[in-house]
Motif scaffolding. Structure first.
Motif, PDB file in Angstrom:
ATOM      1  N   THR A 166       0.832  -1.244  -0.147  1.00 25.85           N
ATOM      2  CA  THR A 166       0.204  -0.112   0.011  1.00 25.85           C
ATOM      3  C   THR A 166       1.042   1.242   0.101  1.00 25.85           C
ATOM      4  OG1 THR A 166      -0.163   0.190   2.404  1.00 25.85           O
ATOM      5  CG2 THR A 166      -1.848  -1.117   1.117  1.00 25.85           C
ATOM      6  N   GLU A 167       2.237   1.094   0.108  1.00 25.58           N
ATOM      7  CA  GLU A 167       3.010   2.378   0.299  1.00 25.58           C
ATOM      8  C   GLU A 167       3.525   2.540  -1.340  1.00 25.58           C
ATOM      9  OE1 GLU A 167       6.204   0.533   3.065  1.00 25.58           O
ATOM     10  OE2 GLU A 167       4.161   0.518   4.525  1.00 25.58           O
ATOM     11  N   ILE A 209      -5.128   1.041   7.454  1.00 28.44           N
ATOM     12  CA  ILE A 209      -4.878   0.988   5.954  1.00 28.44           C
ATOM     13  C   ILE A 209      -6.243   0.825   5.476  1.00 28.44           C
ATOM     14  CG2 ILE A 209      -4.248  -0.671   4.296  1.00 28.44           C
ATOM     15  CD1 ILE A 209      -1.862  -1.296   6.031  1.00 28.44           C
ATOM     16  N   TYR A 210      -7.282   0.278   5.962  1.00 25.06           N
ATOM     17  CA  TYR A 210      -8.553   0.043   5.277  1.00 25.06           C
ATOM     18  C   TYR A 210      -9.203   1.354   5.190  1.00 25.06           C
ATOM     19  CZ  TYR A 210     -11.311   0.030   9.523  1.00 25.06           C
ATOM     20  OH  TYR A 210     -12.095   0.317  10.807  1.00 25.06           O
ATOM     21  N   LYS A 211      -8.957   2.196   6.311  1.00 22.60           N
ATOM     22  CA  LYS A 211      -9.596   3.620   6.280  1.00 22.60           C
ATOM     23  C   LYS A 211      -8.967   4.389   4.931  1.00 22.60           C
ATOM     24  CE  LYS A 211     -11.369   3.898  10.905  1.00 22.60           C
ATOM     25  NZ  LYS A 211     -10.951   4.152  12.033  1.00 22.60           N
ATOM     26  N   TRP A 212      -7.589   4.268   5.010  1.00 22.66           N
ATOM     27  CA  TRP A 212      -6.942   4.858   3.900  1.00 22.66           C
ATOM     28  C   TRP A 212      -7.612   4.574   2.575  1.00 22.66           C
ATOM     29  CZ3 TRP A 212      -3.974   1.964   0.352  1.00 22.66           C
ATOM     30  CH2 TRP A 212      -3.312   2.494  -0.560  1.00 22.66           C
ATOM     31  N   ALA A 213      -7.728   3.108   2.367  1.00 21.81           N
ATOM     32  CA  ALA A 213      -8.198   2.649   1.054  1.00 21.81           C
ATOM     33  C   ALA A 213      -9.731   3.211   0.739  1.00 21.81           C
ATOM     34  CB  ALA A 213      -8.186   1.066   1.138  1.00 21.81           C
ATOM     35  N   SER A 215     -10.825   5.966   1.224  1.00 19.39           N
ATOM     36  CA  SER A 215     -10.753   7.431   0.530  1.00 19.39           C
ATOM     37  C   SER A 215     -10.636   7.351  -0.919  1.00 19.39           C
ATOM     38  CB  SER A 215      -9.651   8.182   1.248  1.00 19.39           C
ATOM     39  OG  SER A 215      -8.466   7.721   0.720  1.00 19.39           O
ATOM     40  N   TYR A 216     -10.256   6.291  -1.483  1.00 21.04           N
ATOM     41  CA  TYR A 216     -10.464   6.104  -2.984  1.00 21.04           C
ATOM     42  C   TYR A 216     -11.668   5.831  -3.620  1.00 21.04           C
ATOM     43  CZ  TYR A 216      -5.311   6.173  -2.870  1.00 21.04           C
ATOM     44  OH  TYR A 216      -4.066   6.543  -2.676  1.00 21.04           O
ATOM     45  N   GLY A 217     -12.484   5.606  -2.719  1.00 22.72           N
ATOM     46  CA  GLY A 217     -13.916   5.741  -2.895  1.00 22.72           C
ATOM     47  C   GLY A 217     -14.617   4.187  -3.331  1.00 22.72           C
ATOM     48  N   MET A 218     -14.257   3.209  -2.269  1.00 23.34           N
ATOM     49  CA  MET A 218     -14.826   2.011  -2.416  1.00 23.34           C
ATOM     50  C   MET A 218     -15.169   1.493  -0.974  1.00 23.34           C
ATOM     51  SD  MET A 218     -11.419  -0.312  -3.538  1.00 23.34           S
ATOM     52  CE  MET A 218     -10.804   1.179  -4.707  1.00 23.34           C
ATOM     53  N   PRO A 219     -16.013   0.476  -0.757  1.00 19.77           N
ATOM     54  CA  PRO A 219     -16.115  -0.006   0.422  1.00 19.77           C
ATOM     55  C   PRO A 219     -14.960  -0.695   0.948  1.00 19.77           C
ATOM     56  CG  PRO A 219     -17.890  -0.796  -1.121  1.00 19.77           C
ATOM     57  CD  PRO A 219     -16.803  -0.067  -1.966  1.00 19.77           C
ATOM     58  N   SER A 220     -14.443  -0.534   2.129  1.00 16.59           N
ATOM     59  CA  SER A 220     -13.407  -1.236   2.686  1.00 16.59           C
ATOM     60  C   SER A 220     -13.404  -1.563   4.070  1.00 16.59           C
ATOM     61  CB  SER A 220     -12.122   0.036   2.693  1.00 16.59           C
ATOM     62  OG  SER A 220     -10.762  -0.506   3.006  1.00 16.59           O
ATOM     63  N   VAL A 221     -13.207  -2.750   4.530  1.00 14.93           N
ATOM     64  CA  VAL A 221     -13.434  -3.394   5.650  1.00 14.93           C
ATOM     65  C   VAL A 221     -12.135  -3.782   6.282  1.00 14.93           C
ATOM     66  CG1 VAL A 221     -15.585  -3.824   5.368  1.00 14.93           C
ATOM     67  CG2 VAL A 221     -14.223  -5.505   4.521  1.00 14.93           C
ATOM     68  N   LEU A 222     -12.301  -3.905   7.833  1.00  8.45           N
ATOM     69  CA  LEU A 222     -11.259  -4.720   8.508  1.00  8.45           C
ATOM     70  C   LEU A 222     -11.733  -6.026   8.867  1.00  8.45           C
ATOM     71  CD1 LEU A 222      -8.432  -3.823  10.038  1.00  8.45           C
ATOM     72  CD2 LEU A 222      -9.898  -3.416  11.996  1.00  8.45           C
ATOM     73  N   GLU A 252      -8.875  -5.192   4.649  1.00  8.32           N
ATOM     74  CA  GLU A 252      -7.488  -5.501   5.312  1.00  8.32           C
ATOM     75  C   GLU A 252      -7.691  -6.310   6.365  1.00  8.32           C
ATOM     76  OE1 GLU A 252      -6.506  -2.001   7.695  1.00  8.32           O
ATOM     77  OE2 GLU A 252      -4.793  -3.083   8.665  1.00  8.32           O
ATOM     78  N   SER A 253      -6.825  -7.380   6.527  1.00  9.30           N
ATOM     79  CA  SER A 253      -6.800  -8.343   7.205  1.00  9.30           C
ATOM     80  C   SER A 253      -5.794  -8.501   7.891  1.00  9.30           C
ATOM     81  CB  SER A 253      -6.948  -9.717   6.304  1.00  9.30           C
ATOM     82  OG  SER A 253      -7.896 -10.735   6.999  1.00  9.30           O
ATOM     83  N   PRO A 254      -5.596  -8.014   9.314  1.00 14.38           N
ATOM     84  CA  PRO A 254      -4.297  -8.267  10.173  1.00 14.38           C
ATOM     85  C   PRO A 254      -4.069  -9.715  10.471  1.00 14.38           C
ATOM     86  CG  PRO A 254      -6.052  -6.831  11.088  1.00 14.38           C
ATOM     87  CD  PRO A 254      -6.828  -7.340  10.148  1.00 14.38           C
TER      88      PRO A 254
END
Lengths: 341, 345
Positions: A166-167, A209-213, A215-222, A252-254
């Motif tokens: 993601t970097e 990370i999932y919150k950062w993702a 922001s691109y405009g897609m559903p994102s979950v942890l 995002e899956s820790p």
């Protein structure tokens, strides 16, 4: 010092969801994870015999993400992997013999000894590609989803990436494009907190990370990466969204790798991470916690597990023997397929 | 940009004879190739930043979006590496993308995807995956473009297995090579030259192909072989025509594609002339000039009567200023002088 602790809740509260699942399905998830673990441990045990002349990146500790994710996919759905390919390949249905032949540099390896452990691919089961360049496959997977959309195909593309990916700028570029075009794709980010030996906090600001993702405009979950059912359910939702034209999802899956970034054994003792950290995550081992959960539900016991492990071990030994007996490539094989006809 | 137009319009090329066929401009010839490909094959799509601009990338993409819709001809985010990966992934899965860049300089941002992924996928998947895609850009020499908008990067890509590199010099070739590039099952780079965009030529209507990997004689001669592609070859040809009046009879080979390289045609000519001048729009060091010069030393040494001469760019970044440019770029006069020295040696 435990820098990155396990914050999940294991299978607490999942008992009541058991009725939604067929016992055979639940047991298959367990078997698939156990199979990956046993195969990985055998690879590790034999690694220093030097018959496998290939870098390896073991997935021990990260079995639930591969198995849970692939359980939500059909054979026609496509999967792209990073350099840590073994779990993805096996969970997607890749042939164990072809994988071990590849790692033993044999001609009947899944890509004819051109890839080794970092480049396992098998189009016949939808294992579409893998790259040793971090984030390398992320734009490629995005282009795959774009092709599916253009051709009106119903398959969904999933791409595994790590926290460090993601970097990379190309991941931002890919997420932007996927959101723009509402592509049928799932970005599955295994956050194992270390890029080789570089910890997350030296590489990224304090944020999720999932919150950062998102922001691109897609559903994102942890999603808890040690809980195979949680992974499966998150993937199921994402797959349904993609198939219904609802666009991309980021997950995002820790999760924790119990071994070194590469090679056999754990390297925590070199000091880049605390052994106590690994031990804390081992208590959340995806296989042991799920076993305890299934056992408490009366679906499995030690004896049944032993039988299962015995079958897997026999399959593994046979596959290793097959690889060691398989022919090596000849010089003529070097020159083929540089260009397509 | 008026200065831009002014410059390209001021260039003088030999006018084609309309009795020989239909006369068409270079940019229009490429435009026609794209239109034919889009019409023939629904898997072809054309994208890149600016493909639907009013200027239409020198006119190359003119009207294509109107004719084929926004799904198949579209503007893209400014994400060179990401979009090169998107192109690669789409090509690996049934599409034939044509990824357009105004300048090759921007392709440098995408080397990871181009060099490490697109070029290698077919080999790494043991022949199962194919990557049929075209990456197009026009070398932007002149008028202040400078170090970051004028680069000719073919030399950097010449040593990458799995890639093909096309560099046309005529409208006829630009159309026929583009159609071959789109139909090829490998990643193909097409480097045009901005200074050729207003050149006219005889261009047949409809579909035809110019094969990749095959050079062509532009002029027959016996004293010296001039070999190269794109605008550098155009200058070489002009020099050869000029030198004919002085009694120097030069043979001129247009490589058309620099990878795969047509070694046979160079060897054949060199056997006859014994003298070799390699011209290129890129740096001499480590590029097309260096490679062909080395091949001559390695394989055709017995044919050589004199040392090989390279006429590429010096090992210096491109200057932006007009005066410095005159010292930096080879022109017909300097190419002619080099050939004279070589022949009279």
């Amino acid at each position: 010092m435990i820098r990155y602790d396990y914050h999940g809740t294991g299978f607490a509260g999942w008992q009541e969801k058991l009725d939604h699942y067929e016992p055979a399905f639940l047991l298959k998830l367990f078997r698939d994870m156990l199979r990956i673990r046993i195969i990985e441990e055998e690879i590790e045990r034999r690694y220093f015999q030097d018959h496998m002349k290939s870098p390896i990146h073991l997935v021990i500790g990260q079995e639930a993400t591969s198995v849970g994710a692939c359980a939500a996919l059909t054979r026609a759905d496509l999967l792209y992997a990073s350099h840590r390919t073994h779990g993805n390949y096996l969970a997607k249905g890749g042939d164990l013999k072809a994988m071990l032949c590849e790692m033993h540099c044999r001609i009947n390896g899944c890509v004819g000894s051109r890839g080794g452990s970092m480049h396992l691919m098998d189009k016949s089961v939808g294992m579409a590609g893998s790259s040793a360049i971090v984030a390398g496959v992320v734009p490629i997977a995005t282009g795959t989803a774009f092709a599916a959309q253009m051709q009106d195909e119903s398959y969904v593309t999933t791409v595994f990436l790590g926290d460090a990916a993601t970097e990379e700028g190309s991941v931002s570029e890919a997420l932007n494009f996927a959101a723009l075009k509402q592509l049928p794709i799932i970005y599955f980010c295994e956050n194992n907190f270390y890029s080789v030996q570089s910890p997350l906090h030296t590489r990224q600001p304090k944020r999720e990370i999932y919150k950062w993702a998102a922001s691109y405009g897609m559903p994102s979950v942890l999603v808890d990466g040690t809980n195979v059912l949680a992974v499966y359910e998150a993937m199921q939702e994402a797959v349904a969204r993609a198939k219904q034209g609802g666009g991309p999802t980021f997950i995002e899956s820790p999760v924790y790798r119990f071994r070194a970034h590469g090679g056999a054994g754990d390297d925590s003792k070199t000091g880049y991470r605390d052994i106590a950290e690994r031990e804390a995550w081992e208590k959340a081992c995806p296989i042991e916690t799920y076993f305890a959960f299934l056992k408490s539900a009366g679906l499995i016991d030690e004896q049944a597990r032993k039988v299962m492990a015995g079958e897997i071990m026999a399959e593994t030994m046979e596959a290793f023997d097959f690889a060691l007996r398989s022919p090596k490539p000849t010089e003529a094989d070097l020159y083929t397929h540089v260009y397509a006809d | 940009m008026p200065w831009d137009e002014g410059l390209v319009n001021s260039l003088v090329y030999d006018a084609p004879d309309p009795k020989e066929g239909r006369v068409l401009g270079y940019a229009k010839a490429v435009n026609e190739a794209l239109e034919i490909a889009l019409k023939q094959d629904p898997s072809v799509f054309v994208f890149g930043q600016g493909v639907d601009d009013p200027t239409a990338m020198f006119g190359v993409t003119k009207d294509l979006q109107d004719k084929f819709g926004e799904k198949r001809v579209f503007d893209s985010p400014l994400s060179e590496e990401g979009m090169m990966g998107v192109s690669t992934g789409a090509a690996m899965n049934g599409m034939r993308p044509v990824f357009m860049h105004n300048r090759p300089d921007f392709i440098l941002l995408a080397f990871n995807q181009l060099v490490t992924h697109a070029a290698k996928m077919h080999y790494m998947d043991n022949g199962l995956t194919k990557v049929p895609m075209v990456v197009w850009a026009a070398i932007g020499r002149g008028w202040g473009s400078g170090a970051q908008h004028s680069q000719a990067i073919q030399g950097l890509l010449l040593g990458v297995p799995g890639l093909k590199i096309v560099m046309p010099s005529t409208p006829y070739d630009a159309k026929g090579l583009m159609l071959s590039a789109i139909l090829d099952n490998n990643p193909v780079l097409v480097f045009e030259h901005r200074w050729l965009m207003k050149k006219d030529g005889i261009v047949p209507e409809g579909f035809y192909r110019v094969p990749l990997g095959k050079g062509i004689y532009r002029r027959r001669g016996k004293d010296v072989t001039i070999v190269g592609a794109s605008h550098a070859l155009e200058l070489g040809l002009q020099a050869a025509n000029k030198l004919a009046a002085e009694g120097i009879d030069a043979e001129v080979i247009d490589l058309r594609t620099i990878k795969p390289l047509d070694e046979e045609i160079i060897a054949e000519s060199l056997k006859k002339t014994g003298r070799l001048v390699v011209v290129d729009t890129g740096w001499s060091m480590g590029g097309v000039c260096a490679e062909i010069g080395c091949l001559a030393a390695e394989k055709w040494f017995d044919s050589l009567k004199a040392p090989v001469r390279r006429i590429g760019l010096p090992d210096i970044p491109h200057p932006a200023g007009y005066t410095l440019e005159q010292f930096f770029y080879p022109d017909v006069k300097r190419i002619s002088q080099t050939i004279r020295e070589l022949v009279h040696q």
